[in-house]
Design a protein around this motif. Structure first.
Motif, PDB file in Angstrom:
ATOM      1  N   ASN A 185       0.838  -1.202   0.000  1.00 38.35           N
ATOM      2  CA  ASN A 185       0.000   0.000   0.000  1.00 38.35           C
ATOM      3  C   ASN A 185       0.870   1.249   0.000  1.00 38.35           C
ATOM      4  OD1 ASN A 185      -2.485  -1.542   0.342  1.00 38.35           O
ATOM      5  ND2 ASN A 185      -1.743  -1.914   2.428  1.00 38.35           N
ATOM      6  N   GLY A 186       0.510   2.228  -0.841  1.00 36.56           N
ATOM      7  CA  GLY A 186       1.269   3.463  -0.917  1.00 36.56           C
ATOM      8  C   GLY A 186       0.406   4.614  -1.391  1.00 36.56           C
ATOM      9  N   LYS A 187       1.069   5.729  -1.679  1.00 29.46           N
ATOM     10  CA  LYS A 187       0.360   6.923  -2.148  1.00 29.46           C
ATOM     11  C   LYS A 187       1.116   7.535  -3.324  1.00 29.46           C
ATOM     12  CE  LYS A 187      -1.378   8.096   2.493  1.00 29.46           C
ATOM     13  NZ  LYS A 187      -2.805   7.810   2.235  1.00 29.46           N
ATOM     14  N   ALA A 188       0.350   8.018  -4.322  1.00 31.67           N
ATOM     15  CA  ALA A 188       0.931   8.691  -5.488  1.00 31.67           C
ATOM     16  C   ALA A 188       0.220  10.029  -5.675  1.00 31.67           C
ATOM     17  CB  ALA A 188       0.799   7.833  -6.726  1.00 31.67           C
ATOM     18  N   THR A 189       0.983  11.042  -6.075  1.00 29.48           N
ATOM     19  CA  THR A 189       0.417  12.387  -6.286  1.00 29.48           C
ATOM     20  C   THR A 189       0.442  12.731  -7.769  1.00 29.48           C
ATOM     21  OG1 THR A 189       1.106  13.157  -4.105  1.00 29.48           O
ATOM     22  CG2 THR A 189       0.689  14.837  -5.778  1.00 29.48           C
ATOM     23  N   LEU A 190      -0.682  13.275  -8.237  1.00 29.72           N
ATOM     24  CA  LEU A 190      -0.808  13.741  -9.627  1.00 29.72           C
ATOM     25  C   LEU A 190      -0.950  15.255  -9.616  1.00 29.72           C
ATOM     26  CD1 LEU A 190      -1.393  13.446 -12.720  1.00 29.72           C
ATOM     27  CD2 LEU A 190      -3.821  13.202 -12.079  1.00 29.72           C
ATOM     28  N   THR A 191      -0.120  15.922 -10.405  1.00 32.36           N
ATOM     29  CA  THR A 191      -0.286  17.364 -10.640  1.00 32.36           C
ATOM     30  C   THR A 191      -0.495  17.564 -12.130  1.00 32.36           C
ATOM     31  OG1 THR A 191       2.103  17.682 -10.854  1.00 32.36           O
ATOM     32  CG2 THR A 191       1.129  18.013  -8.664  1.00 32.36           C
ATOM     33  N   ALA A 192      -1.392  18.516 -12.467  1.00 35.96           N
ATOM     34  CA  ALA A 192      -1.705  18.807 -13.876  1.00 35.96           C
ATOM     35  C   ALA A 192      -2.529  20.094 -13.933  1.00 35.96           C
ATOM     36  CB  ALA A 192      -2.468  17.646 -14.505  1.00 35.96           C
ATOM     37  N   ARG A 193      -2.834  20.513 -15.156  1.00 43.49           N
ATOM     38  CA  ARG A 193      -3.784  21.621 -15.363  1.00 43.49           C
ATOM     39  C   ARG A 193      -4.951  21.043 -16.147  1.00 43.49           C
ATOM     40  NH1 ARG A 193      -2.358  26.641 -14.311  1.00 43.49           N
ATOM     41  NH2 ARG A 193      -3.617  27.550 -15.988  1.00 43.49           N
ATOM     42  N   GLU A 194      -6.144  21.363 -15.690  1.00 48.40           N
ATOM     43  CA  GLU A 194      -7.328  20.816 -16.331  1.00 48.40           C
ATOM     44  C   GLU A 194      -8.319  21.925 -16.666  1.00 48.40           C
ATOM     45  OE1 GLU A 194      -9.119  18.004 -13.697  1.00 48.40           O
ATOM     46  OE2 GLU A 194      -9.656  19.506 -12.195  1.00 48.40           O
ATOM     47  N   VAL A 195      -9.081  21.682 -17.726  1.00 42.45           N
ATOM     48  CA  VAL A 195     -10.063  22.649 -18.212  1.00 42.45           C
ATOM     49  C   VAL A 195     -11.456  22.155 -17.867  1.00 42.45           C
ATOM     50  CG1 VAL A 195     -10.980  23.848 -20.243  1.00 42.45           C
ATOM     51  CG2 VAL A 195      -8.530  23.280 -20.118  1.00 42.45           C
ATOM     52  N   ASN A 196     -12.213  22.992 -17.147  1.00 48.02           N
ATOM     53  CA  ASN A 196     -13.595  22.658 -16.817  1.00 48.02           C
ATOM     54  C   ASN A 196     -14.425  22.742 -18.085  1.00 48.02           C
ATOM     55  OD1 ASN A 196     -16.430  23.013 -15.972  1.00 48.02           O
ATOM     56  ND2 ASN A 196     -15.538  23.034 -13.901  1.00 48.02           N
ATOM     57  N   LEU A 197     -15.081  21.643 -18.466  1.00 44.74           N
ATOM     58  CA  LEU A 197     -15.803  21.570 -19.732  1.00 44.74           C
ATOM     59  C   LEU A 197     -17.064  22.436 -19.725  1.00 44.74           C
ATOM     60  CD1 LEU A 197     -15.485  17.757 -20.540  1.00 44.74           C
ATOM     61  CD2 LEU A 197     -14.100  19.654 -21.399  1.00 44.74           C
ATOM     62  N   THR A 200     -17.337  25.492 -17.757  1.00 40.73           N
ATOM     63  CA  THR A 200     -17.019  26.927 -17.623  1.00 40.73           C
ATOM     64  C   THR A 200     -15.852  27.356 -18.492  1.00 40.73           C
ATOM     65  OG1 THR A 200     -15.476  26.559 -15.788  1.00 40.73           O
ATOM     66  CG2 THR A 200     -17.829  26.829 -15.245  1.00 40.73           C
ATOM     67  N   GLY A 201     -15.045  26.392 -18.919  1.00 41.10           N
ATOM     68  CA  GLY A 201     -13.869  26.718 -19.706  1.00 41.10           C
ATOM     69  C   GLY A 201     -12.713  27.216 -18.872  1.00 41.10           C
ATOM     70  N   LEU A 202     -12.881  27.252 -17.551  1.00 40.72           N
ATOM     71  CA  LEU A 202     -11.813  27.726 -16.688  1.00 40.72           C
ATOM     72  C   LEU A 202     -10.704  26.683 -16.570  1.00 40.72           C
ATOM     73  CD1 LEU A 202     -13.908  29.364 -13.815  1.00 40.72           C
ATOM     74  CD2 LEU A 202     -12.735  30.514 -15.710  1.00 40.72           C
ATOM     75  N   VAL A 203      -9.482  27.162 -16.478  1.00 44.02           N
ATOM     76  CA  VAL A 203      -8.326  26.282 -16.316  1.00 44.02           C
ATOM     77  C   VAL A 203      -7.907  26.294 -14.843  1.00 44.02           C
ATOM     78  CG1 VAL A 203      -5.947  25.779 -16.991  1.00 44.02           C
ATOM     79  CG2 VAL A 203      -7.561  26.712 -18.668  1.00 44.02           C
ATOM     80  N   ASN A 204      -7.845  25.118 -14.245  1.00 39.44           N
ATOM     81  CA  ASN A 204      -7.488  24.998 -12.822  1.00 39.44           C
ATOM     82  C   ASN A 204      -6.253  24.126 -12.650  1.00 39.44           C
ATOM     83  OD1 ASN A 204      -9.869  26.413 -11.952  1.00 39.44           O
ATOM     84  ND2 ASN A 204     -11.037  24.553 -12.411  1.00 39.44           N
ATOM     85  N   ASP A 205      -5.530  24.398 -11.552  1.00 44.51           N
ATOM     86  CA  ASP A 205      -4.418  23.529 -11.190  1.00 44.51           C
ATOM     87  C   ASP A 205      -4.969  22.306 -10.456  1.00 44.51           C
ATOM     88  OD1 ASP A 205      -2.437  25.143 -12.248  1.00 44.51           O
ATOM     89  OD2 ASP A 205      -2.259  26.330 -10.401  1.00 44.51           O
ATOM     90  N   LEU A 206      -4.502  21.144 -10.861  1.00 45.29           N
ATOM     91  CA  LEU A 206      -4.913  19.881 -10.227  1.00 45.29           C
ATOM     92  C   LEU A 206      -3.757  19.346  -9.383  1.00 45.29           C
ATOM     93  CD1 LEU A 206      -6.968  17.505  -9.986  1.00 45.29           C
ATOM     94  CD2 LEU A 206      -5.809  16.480 -11.953  1.00 45.29           C
ATOM     95  N   ASN A 207      -4.027  19.074  -8.138  1.00 44.07           N
ATOM     96  CA  ASN A 207      -3.021  18.462  -7.250  1.00 44.07           C
ATOM     97  C   ASN A 207      -3.767  17.503  -6.326  1.00 44.07           C
ATOM     98  OD1 ASN A 207      -1.103  17.838  -5.266  1.00 44.07           O
ATOM     99  ND2 ASN A 207      -0.098  19.830  -5.494  1.00 44.07           N
TER     100      ASN A 207
END
Length: 332
Positions: free
Chosen positions: A285-297, A299-306
């Motif tokens: 058992n462990g943990k993994a972190t994902l970071t990315a930028r995603e676009v809300n379909l 609103t079209g807003l771009v958010n940071d994903l962490n």
């Protein structure tokens, strides 16, 4: 008259000589009777043979039959080690056990425990015409059973021994201490011992509880870490939210290409256990972190994903000699 006096002196001298000779003979007889011809003497010689590691001499003195068992403990270093913890030995006076038989008691300290053993002796004839000759009543050597988890070898009294299917039975002399252990590179077992004080044995088996060593745990941990780091690097390179890895991310948003990055933030703790005659690694058992930028379909807003995800997976562990292989088992 002078001749008569000389004769008397000569006779007196001869008489004194005969008396001294007779007294010397009596002393000599008593000494021989109390040592060489005593029932204690074979016992003392037997105990000395054990401490010398002379199994042939000890077996001959004991007049013992060797049972159908492994004979690795019956000579040399193994035997000498068995008797090396014996001290403060006191051989007592013989006690009658019926016609032509006596019991010779021996008290001693063995590995810190004060113990008592009785040796049954029998009169087998005479030596030097009139001295009694004593020998051990024939017996069969005792045995000890040794078991070890998931191993075909172990160490008994410092000697490597074979353990077919994880068990073996060993013929042993008594009294003695017998200590079993396993000291391998990847697997080990704490030492366990038994004190054998009688020909009947009767002690519990020596059960070696094998466990993985730090070297094994570190080797498996290193391979697991390498697998996870490689998986995270490939998922980042391929810009995948759901890679062929134990971890993944599900989203209804559109992720901006080139912004996906995976990292392992908590590596699994390694626990290796015996199961079904093999060694298995407990679920990881462990943990993994994902970071990315995603676009809300919507609103079209771009958010940071962490986001951090828990993950779990199993492996197959194979050990061949000095080679350790860890194969991840993933279900997609």
């Amino acid at each position: 008259m002078q001749l008569s006096q000389a004769f008397v002196k000569t006779a007196a001298g001869w008489l004194l000589g005969l008396m001294l000779a007779a007294a010397g003979a009596i002393v000599c007889i008593n000494l021989v009777s109390s040592s060489v011809a005593s029932p204690q003497q074979p016992v003392k010689e037997y105990l000395q043979a054990l401490q010398d590691g002379d199994g042939e001499e000890a077996l001959g003195l004991l007049r013992a039959k060797v049972p159908s068992a492994n004979a690795a403990m019956l000579d040399g270093t193994a035997l000498q080690t068995a008797a090396s913890r014996m001290s403060d030995v006191k051989v007592g006076n013989p006690e009658s056990r019926g016609s032509s038989r006596v019991s010779v008691p021996v008290d001693y300290t063995l590995d810190g425990s004060r113990l008592h053993t009785e040796f049954l002796m029998e009169r087998t004839g005479t030596q030097w015409l009139f001295f009694a000759k004593w020998a051990f009543v024939p017996t069969t050597l005792p045995t000890i059973d040794v078991t070890v988890v998931n191993s075909s070898e172990a160490t008994l009294n410092g000697v490597p021994v074979n353990m077919p299917n994880g068990r073996n039975t060993f013929a042993v002399f008594f009294p003695g201490k017998y200590e079993a252990s396993l000291n391998g590179t990847y697997f080990e077992a704490p030492a366990t011992s038994a004190l054998v004080a009688t020909r009947d044995g009767g002690q519990a088996p020596l059960n070696l509880q094998t466990r993985s060593t730090k070297a094994m745990n570190d080797a498996v941990a290193g391979k697991v870490r390498e697998f996870l780091d490689t998986c995270a690097a490939q998922a980042t390179e391929q810009q995948r939210l759901q890679p062929d890895c134990p971890f993944y991310h599900v989203s209804n948003a559109r992720v901006v290409d080139g912004t996906i990055k995976w990292a392992i933030t908590e590596y699994p703790k390694i626990t290796i256990e015996p199961f079904g005659g093999k060694w298995v690694v407990a679920p990881l058992n462990g943990k993994a972190t994902l970071t990315a930028r995603e676009v809300n379909l919507f609103t079209g807003l771009v958010n940071d994903l962490n986001v951090e995800h828990d993950f779990s997976f199993t492996t197959q562990l194979d050990v061949s000699g000095d080679t350790v292989t860890v194969t991840p088992l993933l279900a997609f």
